[in-house]
Design a protein around this motif. Structure first.
Motif, short mmCIF file in Angstrom:
data_model
loop_
_atom_site.label_atom_id
_atom_site.label_comp_id
_atom_site.label_asym_id
_atom_site.label_seq_id
_atom_site.Cartn_x
_atom_site.Cartn_y
_atom_site.Cartn_z
N VAL B 47 -25.27 -57.18 7.42
CA VAL B 47 -24.25 -56.49 8.23
C VAL B 47 -23.39 -55.62 7.31
O VAL B 47 -23.14 -54.44 7.60
N ALA B 48 -22.97 -56.19 6.19
CA ALA B 48 -22.13 -55.46 5.25
C ALA B 48 -22.85 -54.22 4.75
O ALA B 48 -22.28 -53.12 4.70
N ALA B 93 -25.32 -66.16 -0.12
CA ALA B 93 -25.51 -64.97 0.72
C ALA B 93 -24.36 -64.82 1.70
O ALA B 93 -23.83 -63.73 1.90
N LEU B 94 -23.94 -65.93 2.29
CA LEU B 94 -22.84 -65.90 3.25
C LEU B 94 -21.55 -65.44 2.56
O LEU B 94 -20.84 -64.54 3.03
N ALA B 95 -21.26 -66.05 1.39
CA ALA B 95 -20.02 -65.73 0.69
C ALA B 95 -19.99 -64.27 0.25
O ALA B 95 -19.02 -63.54 0.49
N PHE B 96 -21.09 -63.83 -0.39
CA PHE B 96 -21.13 -62.44 -0.84
C PHE B 96 -21.10 -61.48 0.35
O PHE B 96 -20.48 -60.41 0.27
N ALA B 100 -18.39 -58.64 0.86
CA ALA B 100 -18.84 -57.25 0.98
C ALA B 100 -18.26 -56.59 2.24
O ALA B 100 -17.83 -55.45 2.20
N ILE B 101 -18.23 -57.35 3.34
CA ILE B 101 -17.67 -56.79 4.58
C ILE B 101 -16.20 -56.45 4.40
O ILE B 101 -15.70 -55.43 4.89
N SER B 102 -15.48 -57.27 3.63
CA SER B 102 -14.05 -57.00 3.44
C SER B 102 -13.82 -55.71 2.65
O SER B 102 -12.75 -55.13 2.70
N GLN B 105 -14.71 -49.84 4.05
CA GLN B 105 -13.52 -49.08 4.41
C GLN B 105 -13.71 -48.35 5.73
O GLN B 105 -14.82 -48.11 6.17
N GLY B 106 -12.62 -48.00 6.33
CA GLY B 106 -12.69 -47.07 7.46
C GLY B 106 -12.97 -47.70 8.80
O GLY B 106 -12.37 -47.33 9.79
N VAL B 107 -13.90 -48.67 8.84
CA VAL B 107 -14.18 -49.28 10.13
C VAL B 107 -13.41 -50.59 10.24
O VAL B 107 -13.30 -51.34 9.28
#
Lengths: 257, 264
Positions: B47-48, B93-96, B100-102, B105-107
């Motif tokens: 997703v990220a 994988a979950l933590a990274f 990554a999602i955090s 930017q922008g969305v």
């Protein structure tokens, strides 16, 4: 040509050499038994011959279109997997209901198509495995310690069944066993394995070979003689006996392997 | 009819059940539950990546799930301690992924919708993606059914009968990645494994053949989707978890009924 042959085969797992310099060939219709102590590479040899385990050196050759019926050492079916006998017989290729019924009848399990595999006794389970192997119309049956976990009458009955099947179909039999005396007398040829082939030949030749005695000791001599004596009159009276029939003639003096 | 968001949601859930039922049976039979978890958690990383490169979420999760599934099945094939390997990979994988999602930017990212699904917001495009994915998985498993079943019973037996267990494992790995990518919208990354295992387990008690169990798992999954959505509407509870809860209740009923039937 031979049905199946191995030429100077070596198999290594990690750093350990399990098989080294093994050459053998199986001809149509013969019974060959592989014996050897635990960890001598018997199962690995079978799996290499079947193409399950890759060989690190040498090669395994099957005659073109060879049909193999394989009875593995044991099969653990997860209880989460519902598997009736009839369905199991049709894996991976579907067989007609009539053929499946005939194969079950041949191994003394007629009419048990709907029974769950997980509800079978050890002896019944092995018979179903044999029925599945027979459905392949094999030119060679490969059996890896097929009687492990059976009681002694069950074991004797299973070997009788294999003997009958071989006489009817004329298929070759390649069998791994630790049960020396029963198997040796029924075999055309015995291969004594301990990572490599120590000795091979007719049962009485192997049982007298110094390599064999070094592996199994002298104690088996008596048992072998006992069985061979019985063997002359063995087939007259024990057809059709259920596998749980107590059979006074089959006195097992299992040697310490 | 498809204008109604509840109908679209139900169809999405049924689509997922169609693929997750048979695949979930293999996950149960082969004891791959944790494998499913690892693959699903990797989807968050996907997703990220999808947000960062502004590609579709479906493609991002599909790619991440595929890479994870292939990695795990390769490592398992090489004899790594599967349990530990999976644990390390799944949670990293979950933590990274969350980190990554955090950074994206922008969305404004609604993280919760990826963790727990957003089935009530399924649009027609989502529906098309879910059903195509589900039908692909169903066709793949149906096509390889016999080989898959043989390899599941015993890899040795399969190999000796001309079935290549490695290829069958690959089929399941691919199917799992597709199901994960499809399911993230429906129940979210954290509950995908539940939709694989629970309906299959609920079907076990009443199935006498592997085929019956696969069909039963589809039915149980579809029933859970519909029941869970109704409950979610009625009690105003989150939809994804409600579907899984409905499946769990179905499982409990099934176990109780088959125990009673066994005693009778």
């Amino acid at each position: 040509m031979s049905l199946l042959s191995a030429d100077d085969v070596a198999v290594r797992f990690g750093g350990a050499t399990v098989l080294d310099g093994v050459s053998l060939s199986i001809e149509a219709g013969e019974i060959v038994t592989v014996i050897g102590p635990n960890g001598s590479g018997k199962s690995t040899l079978m799996r290499a011959l079947l193409g399950i385990v890759p060989v690190n050196r040498g090669r395994v050759v099957h005659s073109p279109g060879l049909r193999i019926g394989y009875v593995p050492q044991r099969l653990a079916i997860d209880r989460g997997l519902p598997m009736p006998v009839g369905r199991f017989l049709s894996l991976p290729r579907r067989h007609s209901a009539a053929k499946a019924a005939a194969a079950l009848a041949r191994v003394g399990m007629a009419g048990l198509e709907k029974r769950a595999m997980s509800d079978l006794s050890g002896g019944q389970f092995q018979r179903v495995l044999l029925a599945r192997a027979l459905l392949m119309q094999p030119q060679i049956l490969i059996l890896d310690e097929p009687t492990q976990g059976l009681d002694q009458p069950g074991e004797a009955a299973f070997y009788r069944l294999i003997d009958e099947v071989r006489k009817e179909t004329g298929c070759a039999v390649l069998m791994v066993s630790h049960d020396l005396h029963v198997v040796m007398a029924a075999s055309d040829r015995v291969i004594c394995l301990n990572g490599h082939i120590c000795c091979e030949g007719a049962p009485h030749v192997v049982s007298n070979a110094p390599e064999y005695r070094a592996l199994f000791g002298l104690g088996t001599q008596g048992a072998l003689a006992l069985y061979q004596h019985r063997h002359d009159h063995d087939h007259d009276h024990d057809h059709g006996h259920g596998h749980d029939h107590a059979h006074p003639h089959h006195i097992h003096e299992t040697p310490d392997a | 009819m498809l204008d109604d968001f509840m109908i679209r949601a139900a169809l999405a859930g049924i689509g997922l059940a169609l693929a997750a039922g048979p695949l979930g049976c293999f996950v149960v039979w082969r004891r791959m539950a944790f494998f499913g978890d690892a693959t699903a958690h990797a989807a968050i990383l996907g997703v990220a990546l999808a947000l960062a490169f502004s590609t579709s979420i479906f493609l991002g999760t599909l790619a991440a799930a595929l890479v994870m599934a292939l990695t795990v099945s390769t490592l398992a094939g090489r004899g790594w301690a599967v349990d530990t390997t999976l644990g390390v990979l799944a949670h990293s994988a979950l933590a990274f992924g969350l980190i990554a999602i955090s950074f994206v930017q922008g969305v404004r990212v609604d993280l919760e919708s990826y963790l727990f699904g957003d089935i009530l917001a399924v649009n027609l495009t989502d529906l098309a993606v879910i059903w195509s994915g589900a039908l692909v998985v169903l066709a793949l498993i149906g096509w390889r059914w016999s080989g898959l079943l043989t390899a599941t019973l015993s890899e040795d037996l399969a190999q000796a009968s001309g079935v290549r267990p490695g290829r069958e494992r690959m089929v399941l790995t691919l199917a799992l990645a597709v199901v994960v990518a499809v399911a993230i919208k429906v129940v979210g990354a954290l509950l995908i494994a539940a939709m694989l295992i629970i309906p299959a387990a609920a079907a076990r008690g009443f199935a006498r053949t592997p085929e019956a169990m696969a069909l039963g798992a589809i039915a149980a999954g579809a029933l859970s989707a519909i029941g869970g959505l109704q409950a979610s509407l009625h009690f105003d509870t989150p939809a994804g978890p409600s579907i899984v809860a409905a499946a769990a209740i179905l499982f409990a009923l099934s176990v109780t009924l088959s125990a009673l039937r066994g005693r009778a």
